[in-house]
Design a protein around this motif. Structure first.
Motif, PDB file in Angstrom:
ATOM      1  N   MET A   1      45.223  33.579  42.104  1.00 38.89           N
ATOM      2  CA  MET A   1      45.074  34.094  40.697  1.00 38.89           C
ATOM      3  C   MET A   1      44.855  33.368  39.980  1.00 38.89           C
ATOM      4  SD  MET A   1      46.759  37.626  38.705  1.00 38.89           S
ATOM      5  CE  MET A   1      46.710  38.732  40.336  1.00 38.89           C
ATOM      6  N   PRO A   2      44.714  32.959  39.006  1.00 39.89           N
ATOM      7  CA  PRO A   2      45.324  32.356  37.856  1.00 39.89           C
ATOM      8  C   PRO A   2      46.684  33.046  37.112  1.00 39.89           C
ATOM      9  CG  PRO A   2      42.742  33.005  37.312  1.00 39.89           C
ATOM     10  CD  PRO A   2      43.238  33.830  38.220  1.00 39.89           C
ATOM     11  N   PRO A   7      44.017  28.136  31.026  1.00 42.16           N
ATOM     12  CA  PRO A   7      43.497  28.153  30.181  1.00 42.16           C
ATOM     13  C   PRO A   7      42.542  29.545  30.144  1.00 42.16           C
ATOM     14  CG  PRO A   7      42.205  26.277  30.714  1.00 42.16           C
ATOM     15  CD  PRO A   7      43.645  26.904  31.916  1.00 42.16           C
ATOM     16  N   VAL A   8      41.960  29.653  30.553  1.00 36.96           N
ATOM     17  CA  VAL A   8      40.168  30.239  31.242  1.00 36.96           C
ATOM     18  C   VAL A   8      40.436  32.051  31.783  1.00 36.96           C
ATOM     19  CG1 VAL A   8      37.687  30.962  30.652  1.00 36.96           C
ATOM     20  CG2 VAL A   8      38.443  29.139  29.709  1.00 36.96           C
ATOM     21  N   VAL A   9      40.392  32.902  31.926  1.00 37.90           N
ATOM     22  CA  VAL A   9      40.384  34.382  32.432  1.00 37.90           C
ATOM     23  C   VAL A   9      39.061  35.249  32.555  1.00 37.90           C
ATOM     24  CG1 VAL A   9      41.484  36.238  33.211  1.00 37.90           C
ATOM     25  CG2 VAL A   9      42.788  35.068  32.074  1.00 37.90           C
ATOM     26  N   ARG A  10      38.672  34.565  33.366  1.00 35.61           N
ATOM     27  CA  ARG A  10      37.179  35.463  33.456  1.00 35.61           C
ATOM     28  C   ARG A  10      37.279  36.824  34.253  1.00 35.61           C
ATOM     29  NH1 ARG A  10      34.236  31.702  38.665  1.00 35.61           N
ATOM     30  NH2 ARG A  10      32.581  34.025  37.748  1.00 35.61           N
ATOM     31  N   ILE A  11      37.038  37.788  33.499  1.00 37.63           N
ATOM     32  CA  ILE A  11      37.497  39.295  33.358  1.00 37.63           C
ATOM     33  C   ILE A  11      35.321  40.073  33.926  1.00 37.63           C
ATOM     34  CG2 ILE A  11      37.941  41.348  32.636  1.00 37.63           C
ATOM     35  CD1 ILE A  11      39.300  39.403  30.926  1.00 37.63           C
ATOM     36  N   THR A  12      35.416  39.961  34.963  1.00 35.71           N
ATOM     37  CA  THR A  12      33.918  40.624  34.859  1.00 35.71           C
ATOM     38  C   THR A  12      33.880  42.541  34.342  1.00 35.71           C
ATOM     39  OG1 THR A  12      33.233  39.644  36.632  1.00 35.71           O
ATOM     40  CG2 THR A  12      32.580  42.278  36.421  1.00 35.71           C
ATOM     41  N   PRO A  59      30.349  54.633  44.490  1.00 35.75           N
ATOM     42  CA  PRO A  59      30.022  53.427  45.228  1.00 35.75           C
ATOM     43  C   PRO A  59      29.921  51.687  44.681  1.00 35.75           C
ATOM     44  CG  PRO A  59      29.264  55.655  46.106  1.00 35.75           C
ATOM     45  CD  PRO A  59      29.556  55.503  44.972  1.00 35.75           C
ATOM     46  N   GLY A  60      29.189  52.412  43.596  1.00 34.31           N
ATOM     47  CA  GLY A  60      28.912  51.215  42.650  1.00 34.31           C
ATOM     48  C   GLY A  60      29.860  50.148  42.489  1.00 34.31           C
ATOM     49  N   ILE A  61      30.537  50.888  42.168  1.00 29.03           N
ATOM     50  CA  ILE A  61      32.002  50.450  40.926  1.00 29.03           C
ATOM     51  C   ILE A  61      32.805  49.253  41.503  1.00 29.03           C
ATOM     52  CG2 ILE A  61      33.991  50.942  39.924  1.00 29.03           C
ATOM     53  CD1 ILE A  61      32.688  52.990  38.880  1.00 29.03           C
ATOM     54  N   ILE A  62      32.799  50.623  42.980  1.00 29.62           N
ATOM     55  CA  ILE A  62      33.396  49.716  44.391  1.00 29.62           C
ATOM     56  C   ILE A  62      32.417  48.373  44.686  1.00 29.62           C
ATOM     57  CG2 ILE A  62      34.712  49.848  46.505  1.00 29.62           C
ATOM     58  CD1 ILE A  62      34.680  52.929  45.623  1.00 29.62           C
ATOM     59  N   ASP A  63      31.796  48.627  45.129  1.00 26.93           N
ATOM     60  CA  ASP A  63      30.987  47.556  45.196  1.00 26.93           C
ATOM     61  C   ASP A  63      30.875  46.328  44.696  1.00 26.93           C
ATOM     62  OD1 ASP A  63      28.992  45.360  47.121  1.00 26.93           O
ATOM     63  OD2 ASP A  63      27.089  46.713  46.461  1.00 26.93           O
ATOM     64  N   ALA A  64      30.753  46.760  42.443  1.00 20.37           N
ATOM     65  CA  ALA A  64      30.019  45.319  41.993  1.00 20.37           C
ATOM     66  C   ALA A  64      32.186  44.769  42.051  1.00 20.37           C
ATOM     67  CB  ALA A  64      30.492  46.501  40.899  1.00 20.37           C
ATOM     68  N   ALA A  65      33.050  45.221  42.508  1.00 19.05           N
ATOM     69  CA  ALA A  65      33.922  44.695  42.461  1.00 19.05           C
ATOM     70  C   ALA A  65      34.707  44.228  43.086  1.00 19.05           C
ATOM     71  CB  ALA A  65      35.427  45.556  41.891  1.00 19.05           C
ATOM     72  N   ILE A  66      33.827  44.883  44.543  1.00 22.66           N
ATOM     73  CA  ILE A  66      33.911  43.909  45.628  1.00 22.66           C
ATOM     74  C   ILE A  66      33.069  41.993  45.294  1.00 22.66           C
ATOM     75  CG2 ILE A  66      33.413  43.277  47.505  1.00 22.66           C
ATOM     76  CD1 ILE A  66      34.231  46.292  48.872  1.00 22.66           C
ATOM     77  N   ARG A  67      32.273  42.557  44.853  1.00 22.45           N
ATOM     78  CA  ARG A  67      31.478  41.127  44.429  1.00 22.45           C
ATOM     79  C   ARG A  67      31.969  40.508  43.132  1.00 22.45           C
ATOM     80  NH1 ARG A  67      26.002  40.795  46.022  1.00 22.45           N
ATOM     81  NH2 ARG A  67      25.627  42.973  47.898  1.00 22.45           N
ATOM     82  N   ALA A  70      35.213  38.243  44.672  1.00 23.02           N
ATOM     83  CA  ALA A  70      33.957  37.163  45.491  1.00 23.02           C
ATOM     84  C   ALA A  70      33.297  36.015  44.780  1.00 23.02           C
ATOM     85  CB  ALA A  70      32.519  38.296  46.639  1.00 23.02           C
ATOM     86  N   ALA A  71      32.726  36.498  43.405  1.00 20.57           N
ATOM     87  CA  ALA A  71      32.482  35.916  42.617  1.00 20.57           C
ATOM     88  C   ALA A  71      33.262  34.751  41.694  1.00 20.57           C
ATOM     89  CB  ALA A  71      31.502  36.048  42.014  1.00 20.57           C
ATOM     90  N   GLY A  72      34.683  35.510  41.993  1.00 23.44           N
ATOM     91  CA  GLY A  72      35.681  33.911  41.786  1.00 23.44           C
ATOM     92  C   GLY A  72      36.028  34.825  40.186  1.00 23.44           C
ATOM     93  N   ALA A  73      36.053  36.215  39.759  1.00 25.52           N
ATOM     94  CA  ALA A  73      35.924  36.984  38.750  1.00 25.52           C
ATOM     95  C   ALA A  73      38.075  37.399  38.545  1.00 25.52           C
ATOM     96  CB  ALA A  73      36.101  38.320  38.466  1.00 25.52           C
ATOM     97  N   ASP A  74      38.527  36.879  37.990  1.00 24.67           N
ATOM     98  CA  ASP A  74      39.896  36.943  37.550  1.00 24.67           C
ATOM     99  C   ASP A  74      40.719  38.677  37.580  1.00 24.67           C
ATOM    100  OD1 ASP A  74      40.407  34.417  38.054  1.00 24.67           O
ATOM    101  OD2 ASP A  74      39.802  34.576  36.320  1.00 24.67           O
ATOM    102  N   ALA A  75      39.877  39.328  36.777  1.00 29.44           N
ATOM    103  CA  ALA A  75      40.157  41.239  37.209  1.00 29.44           C
ATOM    104  C   ALA A  75      38.832  41.827  36.764  1.00 29.44           C
ATOM    105  CB  ALA A  75      41.111  40.822  35.828  1.00 29.44           C
TER     106      ALA A  75
END
Length: 268
Positions: A1-2, A7-12, A59-67, A70-75
């Protein structure tokens, strides 16, 4: 985790609904220091307005959080004031998962002794009350007032929506509220106009509160507790059909449905 050195935080942002082109989603707030991406669901409903909608979106929320992790989101921020599946998502990822309701209520308590929530329809009040009680904030919540609008009707007439919100807000202030939390993230565009109608009363946009909260957690290098949100044991997961996937609409099949790395519950 950064850490704070990044300098930049990736939030999904996970929009826990299916977008079909007719559902309007307001642009995400611009948060200095954050790069924001959005994911909607491929399977679910067009709005979240009931316990059934909450459960169906989970289920979709959980799967989207996992993805997202995995894609590099910080939060991750789940874009719904009912905070659907936030606790469950915290069990399967280690990056911060933030709900607008929790963030909005706690921000309100930083600026006032009591708050009220301005929700959509009267039918939503019991669900919001349960959420307040779950966070043990019922003694700090002056009331829950409804604007009398369904979620998908919020954007139909902005002036009418503001009029309804203003009436509910004045009633909430009479109830003893010293701050107001908007009870749907689709109310966000009216935050400043509503605040202008109630001088001296802070009006909290819950999505902005959640995004800033997520940014702060990442900057501080803090996420949810592995003791409070332990990762579940690995186990086989079966879905009703191989072609059913619950994750983000842009994904090529769900990790859970398609036998991806998390289909056996292999989480960090």
């Amino acid at each position: 985790m950064p850490s704070s050195r990044h300098p930049v935080v990736r939030i999904t942002i996970i929009d826990p609904v299916v977008l079909d082109g007719q559902v309007l989603i307001d642009p995400a707030p611009e948060i200095p220091g954050a790069v924001i991406e959005r994911r909607s669901l491929a399977f679910g409903t067009a709005s979240v307005e009931s316990r059934w909608d909450d459960a169906f979106a989970a289920p979709g929320i959980i799967d989207a959080a996992i993805r997202a992790e995995a894609a590099g989101a910080d939060a991750v921020v789940v874009n719904c004031m009912e905070d659907p599946a936030v606790d469950a998502a915290r069990e399967v990822v280690r990056i911060p998962v933030v709900g607008p309701a929790e963030a909005g209520m706690h921000l309100a308590l930083c600026v006032a002794d009591r708050f009220s929530i301005l929700t959509t329809e009267a039918a939503d009040i019991p669900i919001v009350r349960e959420m307040v009680e779950r966070h043990r904030l019922e003694h700090r919540c002056a009331s829950i007032r409804a604007a009398g609008l369904p979620v998908l009707g919020i954007g139909a007439d902005e002036n009418d929506t503001l009029r309804r919100l203003t009436a509910a807000a004045h009633a909430a202030v009479e109830d003893g509220a010293a701050a107001l939390v908007l009870g749907c993230t689709l109310f966000a565009s009216l935050t400043d106009r509503l605040a202008a109608e109630l001088p001296g009363i802070p009006v909290i946009d819950p999505l902005s509160a959640a995004l800033h909260h997520a940014l702060t957690l990442v900057r501080l290098g803090v996420s949810h507790s592995a003791v409070g949100y332990p990762a579940p044991d690995a186990k086989p997961i079966s879905w009703p059909a191989d072609d059913v996937h619950f994750g983000p609409a842009a994904a090529e099949g769900s990790a859970l449905a398609a036998g991806g790395p998390h289909s056996e519950g292999s989480v960090r």
